[in-house]
Design an enzyme around this catalytic site. Sequence first.
Site, PDB file in Angstrom:
ATOM      1  N   ARG A  73       0.856  -1.195   0.000  1.00  0.00           N
ATOM      2  CA  ARG A  73       0.000   0.000   0.000  1.00  0.00           C
ATOM      3  C   ARG A  73       0.887   1.238   0.000  1.00  0.00           C
ATOM      4  NH1 ARG A  73      -3.462  -0.511   4.845  1.00  0.00           N
ATOM      5  NH2 ARG A  73      -4.565  -2.037   3.566  1.00  0.00           N
ATOM      6  N   ARG A 142      -1.368   6.593   9.831  1.00  0.00           N
ATOM      7  CA  ARG A 142      -1.322   6.084   8.464  1.00  0.00           C
ATOM      8  C   ARG A 142      -1.591   7.190   7.449  1.00  0.00           C
ATOM      9  NH1 ARG A 142      -4.036   0.030   8.653  1.00  0.00           N
ATOM     10  NH2 ARG A 142      -2.710  -0.849  10.295  1.00  0.00           N
ATOM     11  N   LYS A 208      -3.300   1.184  15.062  1.00  0.00           N
ATOM     12  CA  LYS A 208      -3.262   2.149  13.966  1.00  0.00           C
ATOM     13  C   LYS A 208      -3.968   3.443  14.367  1.00  0.00           C
ATOM     14  CE  LYS A 208      -7.309  -0.106  11.906  1.00  0.00           C
ATOM     15  NZ  LYS A 208      -7.784  -0.899  10.763  1.00  0.00           N
ATOM     16  N   LYS A 210      -5.642   7.094  12.444  1.00  0.00           N
ATOM     17  CA  LYS A 210      -6.040   7.655  11.151  1.00  0.00           C
ATOM     18  C   LYS A 210      -6.457   9.112  11.312  1.00  0.00           C
ATOM     19  CE  LYS A 210      -7.582   3.190   9.312  1.00  0.00           C
ATOM     20  NZ  LYS A 210      -8.714   2.413   8.742  1.00  0.00           N
ATOM     21  N   CYS A 429     -14.951  -3.727   0.370  1.00  0.00           N
ATOM     22  CA  CYS A 429     -13.564  -4.050   0.711  1.00  0.00           C
ATOM     23  C   CYS A 429     -13.091  -5.208  -0.176  1.00  0.00           C
ATOM     24  CB  CYS A 429     -13.446  -4.420   2.182  1.00  0.00           C
ATOM     25  SG  CYS A 429     -14.252  -5.968   2.629  1.00  0.00           S
ATOM     26  N   CYS A 435      -7.584 -11.349   1.578  1.00  0.00           N
ATOM     27  CA  CYS A 435      -7.589 -10.859   2.952  1.00  0.00           C
ATOM     28  C   CYS A 435      -7.711 -12.015   3.933  1.00  0.00           C
ATOM     29  CB  CYS A 435      -8.714  -9.859   3.175  1.00  0.00           C
ATOM     30  SG  CYS A 435      -8.789  -9.247   4.881  1.00  0.00           S
ATOM     31  N   CYS A 474     -15.924  -8.770   6.631  1.00  0.00           N
ATOM     32  CA  CYS A 474     -15.788  -9.052   8.061  1.00  0.00           C
ATOM     33  C   CYS A 474     -16.187  -7.799   8.811  1.00  0.00           C
ATOM     34  CB  CYS A 474     -14.343  -9.483   8.379  1.00  0.00           C
ATOM     35  SG  CYS A 474     -13.177  -8.096   8.430  1.00  0.00           S
ATOM     36  N   CYS A 478     -12.970  -1.861   7.016  1.00  0.00           N
ATOM     37  CA  CYS A 478     -12.199  -1.159   5.991  1.00  0.00           C
ATOM     38  C   CYS A 478     -13.085  -0.376   5.024  1.00  0.00           C
ATOM     39  CB  CYS A 478     -11.329  -2.144   5.219  1.00  0.00           C
ATOM     40  SG  CYS A 478     -10.026  -2.908   6.203  1.00  0.00           S
TER      41      CYS A 478
END
Length: 569
Positions: A73, A142, A208, A210, A429, A435, A474, A478
């Site tokens: 990414r 990120r 993470k 954001k 996603c 994934c 899931c 995302c």
Amino acid sequence: MSGNLSHLEHIKADSNFLRGTIAQGLADPVTGAISEADTKLLKFHGSYQQDDRDVRDERRRRKLEPAYGFMIRARLPGGVIKPAQWLALDRIATEFATRGLRITTRQTFQWHGVQKRNLKKFMQGIHDAMATTLAACGDVNRQVVSSVNPLLSSQHAIVQEWTEKLSAHFLPRTRAYAEIWLDGKKVEDVGGEPDEEPIYGSTYLPRKFKIGIAIPPVNDIDVFAQDLGLIAIIEDGRLLGFNIAAGGGMGATHGDSTTYPRLGSLIGFIEPERIVEVAETIVKVQRDFGNRSERQHARLKYTIDSRGVQWFKDEVQSRLGYELQPLRPYRFEHNGDRYGWIEGEDGRWHLGLAIEAGRLLDNGDYRPQTGMRELAKIHKGEFRLTCNQSLVIADVAAEDRARIDELAAQYGLDDYLRDSGIRRHAIACVALPTCGLAMAESERYLPVLLPKLEASLERHGLRDAPILLRLSGCPNGCSRPYLGEITLVGRAVGRYDLRLAADFIGQRLNTLYRENVAEPEILSCLDELFAAYAAGRQPDEKFGDFLIRTEVIPPPTQNLVPIVLETIS
């Protein structure tokens, strides 16, 4: 380190600032994988180790190791890409990756299926394109995202400048990235002494983090889904500052009520020149107080909820040495993208293109990857990726529009002209087959599901009604599934939770309507609701708002932004 820290905390502490044994693992020709500990560290470098789950069982029966590949990414602040960069990133995708380029919901590119032997070449190709993958994943801040509003060209430029400043400020300072991938070359915008992390420390963040900047009246980044959401307050072309929303996050775990999606809490306003200082302070509060023993409770939203919003605000202000100012008025109108040609305030033109699930991969007459390659060869402006997996061909002179239209039609990129309302606002996603967290299909299910929903909407005269559809393989979030008016969250192959009634501006979460259901029940439920919506909606009333007004879904009490800021004086 304390024994009650999570396993990953020990891996980070022992990693020598993210080096681990990644370099040795890359050099091992016996396997297509790297060690388990190194896969955790690799995320900080912008890559995930994955395998093709479609062939996993067959390879196991044949006593072969999984078909390993790596997802990479990029970190592209605000999703802005120059044509030369586009061509370079497309070239390495064609040479080393599978499944083309993919626009993510973090406003950047990711690539799939890169073999270990090509991983270093791939990273160097991204570096040569004047980009990086450093901190695109991992327990750090990120990709910083920002609003893409072609009507407001000058305002986008103002906010993009702050987006780039924030992105550069929060890059890790470790030399590990340059050593492993770039043969020791200096990484652009990474300063400081080697092996010092003045913001993150040696164990980085608990999870993470954001950051996103929205420009009202468009909330196209879902600002309240960010750990740190910044709402730009602009008057007469001048940026006055930012309203701050802290603690947003979309991840959850099935069957665990202690995990949940959350919208950010509005805590105050700050002038532009102080925003980097404020953002760093908030990141450091999370660094110091975030949960390092249970990763499922380690995001900022849980830090805030465990201690209280007022505690969090007080802690931030105490460290700053001054108080945040009162919130400034603003108003959001929608959180979708705009498609087709739009003239900006400066007289330049911008073409918004809808890209299904963000996947730029040629398929029959629809050849978006080739089409964008040809467009990049002639385009004189820039490209902007969006958080809704679409893209904008930006900064086009009026005399260049005809040639761009011609190429868009030739390669099927003008399909947006025929898209239904729900198709234009659909996000999915990646999910299967790459994934490792996916429980159900998402991206591959979207083209199967959409025609069935469109047929139902067509029957009820709703083909052009804009409806936010989100698919997730899931519950981890995302695709920002909890902000869809209609959302499917994967439970198992072919089975989903059906969630309904978020609003159309990103200020209300949706609600569980049916749990663990298959397609027939999903389509039946929605057809019934579409019929009711067609018969009983008020003028300009959105689908989610209709479901709340008619009490199909109970009015929310805690899953919405509680302040209507139009009323702030």
